[in-house]
Design a protein around this motif. Structure first.
Motif, PDB file in Angstrom:
ATOM      1  N   ALA A  99       0.921  -1.394  -0.076  1.00 25.02           N
ATOM      2  CA  ALA A  99       0.141   0.219  -0.025  1.00 25.02           C
ATOM      3  C   ALA A  99       0.925   1.121   0.030  1.00 25.02           C
ATOM      4  O   ALA A  99       0.678   2.099  -0.369  1.00 25.02           O
ATOM      5  CB  ALA A  99      -1.072   0.005   1.125  1.00 25.02           C
ATOM      6  N   ALA A 100       1.895   1.224   0.685  1.00 27.08           N
ATOM      7  CA  ALA A 100       2.719   2.229   0.675  1.00 27.08           C
ATOM      8  C   ALA A 100       3.520   2.706  -0.588  1.00 27.08           C
ATOM      9  O   ALA A 100       3.580   3.792  -1.135  1.00 27.08           O
ATOM     10  CB  ALA A 100       4.004   2.355   1.793  1.00 27.08           C
ATOM     11  N   GLU A 101       3.747   1.422  -1.365  1.00 27.44           N
ATOM     12  CA  GLU A 101       4.430   1.660  -2.561  1.00 27.44           C
ATOM     13  C   GLU A 101       3.397   2.176  -3.559  1.00 27.44           C
ATOM     14  O   GLU A 101       3.908   3.037  -4.363  1.00 27.44           O
ATOM     15  CB  GLU A 101       4.840   0.125  -3.004  1.00 27.44           C
ATOM     16  CG  GLU A 101       5.850   0.308  -4.340  1.00 27.44           C
ATOM     17  CD  GLU A 101       7.148   1.013  -4.304  1.00 27.44           C
ATOM     18  OE1 GLU A 101       7.467   1.736  -5.120  1.00 27.44           O
ATOM     19  OE2 GLU A 101       7.445   1.069  -3.156  1.00 27.44           O
ATOM     20  N   LYS A 104       3.070   5.975  -3.006  1.00 31.46           N
ATOM     21  CA  LYS A 104       4.317   6.676  -3.463  1.00 31.46           C
ATOM     22  C   LYS A 104       4.375   6.849  -5.054  1.00 31.46           C
ATOM     23  O   LYS A 104       4.533   7.930  -5.661  1.00 31.46           O
ATOM     24  CB  LYS A 104       5.520   6.149  -3.002  1.00 31.46           C
ATOM     25  CG  LYS A 104       5.877   6.193  -1.895  1.00 31.46           C
ATOM     26  CD  LYS A 104       7.414   5.323  -1.688  1.00 31.46           C
ATOM     27  CE  LYS A 104       7.859   5.245  -0.157  1.00 31.46           C
ATOM     28  NZ  LYS A 104       8.774   4.610   0.202  1.00 31.46           N
ATOM     29  N   ASP A 105       3.593   5.694  -5.604  1.00 26.12           N
ATOM     30  CA  ASP A 105       3.389   5.827  -7.247  1.00 26.12           C
ATOM     31  C   ASP A 105       2.393   6.846  -7.416  1.00 26.12           C
ATOM     32  O   ASP A 105       2.390   7.405  -8.308  1.00 26.12           O
ATOM     33  CB  ASP A 105       2.999   4.314  -7.528  1.00 26.12           C
ATOM     34  CG  ASP A 105       3.013   4.140  -9.242  1.00 26.12           C
ATOM     35  OD1 ASP A 105       3.815   4.721  -9.790  1.00 26.12           O
ATOM     36  OD2 ASP A 105       2.019   3.617  -9.715  1.00 26.12           O
ATOM     37  N   LEU A 106       1.292   6.992  -6.776  1.00 23.49           N
ATOM     38  CA  LEU A 106       0.024   7.941  -7.086  1.00 23.49           C
ATOM     39  C   LEU A 106       0.614   9.130  -7.007  1.00 23.49           C
ATOM     40  O   LEU A 106       0.241  10.102  -7.580  1.00 23.49           O
ATOM     41  CB  LEU A 106      -1.014   7.600  -6.176  1.00 23.49           C
ATOM     42  CG  LEU A 106      -2.422   8.267  -6.231  1.00 23.49           C
ATOM     43  CD1 LEU A 106      -2.936   7.837  -7.624  1.00 23.49           C
ATOM     44  CD2 LEU A 106      -3.221   8.003  -4.984  1.00 23.49           C
ATOM     45  N   VAL A 107       1.352   9.593  -5.853  1.00 20.58           N
ATOM     46  CA  VAL A 107       1.977  10.607  -5.682  1.00 20.58           C
ATOM     47  C   VAL A 107       2.823  11.056  -6.780  1.00 20.58           C
ATOM     48  O   VAL A 107       2.567  12.230  -7.201  1.00 20.58           O
ATOM     49  CB  VAL A 107       2.868  10.734  -4.355  1.00 20.58           C
ATOM     50  CG1 VAL A 107       3.472  12.085  -4.190  1.00 20.58           C
ATOM     51  CG2 VAL A 107       2.019  10.655  -3.182  1.00 20.58           C
ATOM     52  N   LYS A 108       3.484  10.272  -7.289  1.00 21.47           N
ATOM     53  CA  LYS A 108       4.438  10.736  -8.500  1.00 21.47           C
ATOM     54  C   LYS A 108       3.587  11.071  -9.797  1.00 21.47           C
ATOM     55  O   LYS A 108       4.139  11.978 -10.620  1.00 21.47           O
ATOM     56  CB  LYS A 108       5.341   9.479  -8.825  1.00 21.47           C
ATOM     57  CG  LYS A 108       6.540   9.313  -7.835  1.00 21.47           C
ATOM     58  CD  LYS A 108       7.541   8.209  -8.390  1.00 21.47           C
ATOM     59  CE  LYS A 108       8.421   7.862  -7.227  1.00 21.47           C
ATOM     60  NZ  LYS A 108       9.309   6.958  -7.670  1.00 21.47           N
ATOM     61  N   ARG A 109       2.523  10.253  -9.870  1.00 23.06           N
ATOM     62  CA  ARG A 109       1.665  10.607 -11.138  1.00 23.06           C
ATOM     63  C   ARG A 109       0.870  11.878 -10.875  1.00 23.06           C
ATOM     64  O   ARG A 109       0.443  12.471 -11.992  1.00 23.06           O
ATOM     65  CB  ARG A 109       0.686   9.494 -11.282  1.00 23.06           C
ATOM     66  CG  ARG A 109       1.184   8.166 -11.864  1.00 23.06           C
ATOM     67  CD  ARG A 109       0.372   7.218 -12.158  1.00 23.06           C
ATOM     68  NE  ARG A 109      -0.385   6.712 -11.148  1.00 23.06           N
ATOM     69  CZ  ARG A 109      -1.550   6.002 -10.965  1.00 23.06           C
ATOM     70  NH1 ARG A 109      -2.257   6.027 -12.373  1.00 23.06           N
ATOM     71  NH2 ARG A 109      -2.193   5.462 -10.022  1.00 23.06           N
ATOM     72  N   ALA A 110       0.707  12.214  -9.731  1.00 21.85           N
ATOM     73  CA  ALA A 110      -0.374  13.390  -9.394  1.00 21.85           C
ATOM     74  C   ALA A 110       0.665  14.770  -9.130  1.00 21.85           C
ATOM     75  O   ALA A 110       0.140  15.739  -9.300  1.00 21.85           O
ATOM     76  CB  ALA A 110      -1.161  13.131  -8.074  1.00 21.85           C
ATOM     77  N   GLU A 111       1.873  14.626  -9.384  1.00 18.22           N
ATOM     78  CA  GLU A 111       2.735  15.756  -9.307  1.00 18.22           C
ATOM     79  C   GLU A 111       2.369  16.943 -10.243  1.00 18.22           C
ATOM     80  O   GLU A 111       2.568  17.929 -10.048  1.00 18.22           O
ATOM     81  CB  GLU A 111       4.378  15.422  -8.951  1.00 18.22           C
ATOM     82  CG  GLU A 111       4.712  15.050  -7.763  1.00 18.22           C
ATOM     83  CD  GLU A 111       5.989  14.462  -7.619  1.00 18.22           C
ATOM     84  OE1 GLU A 111       6.712  14.569  -8.836  1.00 18.22           O
ATOM     85  OE2 GLU A 111       6.747  14.324  -6.811  1.00 18.22           O
ATOM     86  N   GLY A 112       2.134  16.433 -11.377  1.00 10.24           N
ATOM     87  CA  GLY A 112       2.286  17.401 -12.688  1.00 10.24           C
ATOM     88  C   GLY A 112       0.756  17.859 -12.712  1.00 10.24           C
ATOM     89  O   GLY A 112       0.543  18.808 -13.620  1.00 10.24           O
TER      90      GLY A 112
END
Length: 128
Positions: A99-101, A104-112
Protein backbone atom coordinates in the motif's frame (compact mmCIF):
# COMPACT_ATOMS: atom_id res chain seq x y z
CA UNK A 1 -21.72 -15.66 58.34
CA UNK A 2 -20.93 -17.83 61.33
CA UNK A 3 -19.77 -20.69 59.13
CA UNK A 4 -17.49 -18.41 57.10
CA UNK A 5 -15.98 -16.93 60.27
CA UNK A 6 -15.45 -20.40 61.75
CA UNK A 7 -13.99 -21.61 58.45
CA UNK A 8 -11.50 -18.73 58.36
CA UNK A 9 -10.50 -19.17 62.01
CA UNK A 10 -9.94 -22.91 61.60
CA UNK A 11 -7.86 -22.33 58.50
CA UNK A 12 -5.74 -19.66 60.21
CA UNK A 13 -5.41 -21.65 63.40
CA UNK A 14 -4.36 -24.78 61.52
CA UNK A 15 -1.55 -22.81 59.84
CA UNK A 16 0.21 -22.31 63.16
CA UNK A 17 2.09 -25.22 64.72
CA UNK A 18 0.63 -24.61 68.21
CA UNK A 19 -2.92 -25.58 67.17
CA UNK A 20 -3.57 -29.08 68.57
CA UNK A 21 -7.19 -29.88 67.62
CA UNK A 22 -7.41 -31.38 64.10
CA UNK A 23 -9.88 -29.65 61.80
CA UNK A 24 -11.90 -31.44 59.10
CA UNK A 25 -10.07 -31.62 55.74
CA UNK A 26 -12.66 -29.61 53.78
CA UNK A 27 -12.04 -26.68 56.15
CA UNK A 28 -8.26 -26.71 55.69
CA UNK A 29 -8.16 -25.28 52.16
CA UNK A 30 -7.37 -21.55 51.80
CA UNK A 31 -10.31 -19.14 52.02
CA UNK A 32 -12.36 -18.63 48.86
CA UNK A 33 -12.71 -14.88 49.27
CA UNK A 34 -9.92 -12.55 48.17
CA UNK A 35 -7.95 -15.33 46.52
CA UNK A 36 -6.06 -14.24 43.41
CA UNK A 37 -7.32 -15.90 40.22
CA UNK A 38 -5.08 -17.08 37.40
CA UNK A 39 -4.84 -14.56 34.58
CA UNK A 40 -5.00 -16.91 31.63
CA UNK A 41 -6.12 -15.23 28.44
CA UNK A 42 -7.16 -16.61 25.06
CA UNK A 43 -5.78 -15.10 21.85
CA UNK A 44 -8.66 -14.51 19.44
CA UNK A 45 -8.79 -13.24 15.86
CA UNK A 46 -12.04 -11.28 15.64
CA UNK A 47 -14.16 -11.78 12.50
CA UNK A 48 -16.65 -9.07 13.55
CA UNK A 49 -16.19 -5.74 15.30
CA UNK A 50 -17.23 -5.93 18.95
CA UNK A 51 -17.71 -2.60 20.75
CA UNK A 52 -15.37 -2.36 23.73
CA UNK A 53 -13.36 -5.40 22.61
CA UNK A 54 -11.84 -4.84 19.17
CA UNK A 55 -12.34 -4.50 15.43
CA UNK A 56 -12.62 -7.14 12.75
CA UNK A 57 -9.32 -8.83 11.73
CA UNK A 58 -7.68 -7.78 15.00
CA UNK A 59 -5.99 -10.18 17.44
CA UNK A 60 -7.12 -9.55 21.03
CA UNK A 61 -6.63 -11.20 24.42
CA UNK A 62 -9.94 -12.34 25.98
CA UNK A 63 -10.87 -14.08 29.19
CA UNK A 64 -11.75 -17.75 28.68
CA UNK A 65 -15.31 -17.17 29.94
CA UNK A 66 -16.04 -14.29 27.53
CA UNK A 67 -14.45 -16.25 24.69
CA UNK A 68 -16.50 -19.40 25.23
CA UNK A 69 -19.79 -17.81 26.32
CA UNK A 70 -20.06 -14.94 23.84
CA UNK A 71 -17.50 -14.72 21.05
CA UNK A 72 -17.25 -18.41 20.15
CA UNK A 73 -20.99 -19.11 20.43
CA UNK A 74 -21.92 -16.18 18.18
CA UNK A 75 -19.12 -16.92 15.69
CA UNK A 76 -17.50 -13.52 16.12
CA UNK A 77 -13.93 -14.84 16.18
CA UNK A 78 -11.62 -17.82 16.31
CA UNK A 79 -8.83 -18.80 18.67
CA UNK A 80 -5.34 -18.47 17.22
CA UNK A 81 -1.91 -19.74 18.24
CA UNK A 82 1.31 -17.73 18.49
CA UNK A 83 2.46 -19.12 15.13
CA UNK A 84 -0.75 -17.97 13.43
CA UNK A 85 -0.37 -14.52 15.00
CA UNK A 86 3.18 -14.27 13.64
CA UNK A 87 1.97 -15.31 10.17
CA UNK A 88 -0.87 -12.78 10.28
CA UNK A 89 1.54 -10.04 11.37
CA UNK A 90 3.90 -10.89 8.51
CA UNK A 91 1.02 -10.76 6.00
CA UNK A 92 -0.11 -7.41 7.42
CA UNK A 93 3.40 -5.96 7.04
CA UNK A 94 3.51 -7.15 3.42
CA UNK A 95 0.14 -5.51 2.66
CA UNK A 96 1.25 -2.27 4.32
CA UNK A 97 4.45 -2.21 2.26
CA UNK A 98 2.46 -2.77 -0.95
CA UNK A 99 0.00 0.00 0.00
CA UNK A 100 2.87 2.40 0.77
CA UNK A 101 4.44 1.65 -2.60
CA UNK A 102 1.10 2.27 -4.34
CA UNK A 103 0.74 5.60 -2.51
CA UNK A 104 4.23 6.69 -3.59
CA UNK A 105 3.38 5.79 -7.19
CA UNK A 106 0.13 7.77 -7.00
CA UNK A 107 1.97 10.81 -5.62
CA UNK A 108 4.46 10.66 -8.53
CA UNK A 109 1.62 10.54 -11.08
CA UNK A 110 -0.28 13.41 -9.40
CA UNK A 111 2.71 15.79 -9.16
CA UNK A 112 2.17 17.37 -12.58
CA UNK A 113 -1.60 17.75 -12.27
CA UNK A 114 -3.43 20.91 -11.30
CA UNK A 115 -6.97 21.10 -10.02
CA UNK A 116 -9.35 24.04 -10.28
CA UNK A 117 -12.75 23.98 -8.58
CA UNK A 118 -15.30 26.67 -9.39
CA UNK A 119 -18.05 27.38 -6.89
CA UNK A 120 -20.61 30.10 -6.44
CA UNK A 121 -19.57 32.41 -3.60
CA UNK A 122 -21.76 34.56 -1.38
CA UNK A 123 -21.17 38.04 -0.03
CA UNK A 124 -17.56 38.75 0.77
CA UNK A 125 -16.34 35.71 -1.20
CA UNK A 126 -17.52 33.16 1.38
CA UNK A 127 -18.50 29.74 0.12
CA UNK A 128 -21.04 29.04 2.85
Amino acid sequence: KTFIALYGLLWLANQSSSFLVPAPQFLLSPPLFGRPRPSQKVQVLLTHSIPGTGNANQVVQLSPAYWSNVVQKKGWGRAVTDEEVATLEEERRGKEAAAAEACKDLVKRAEGLSLCVERKAGKGGKLF
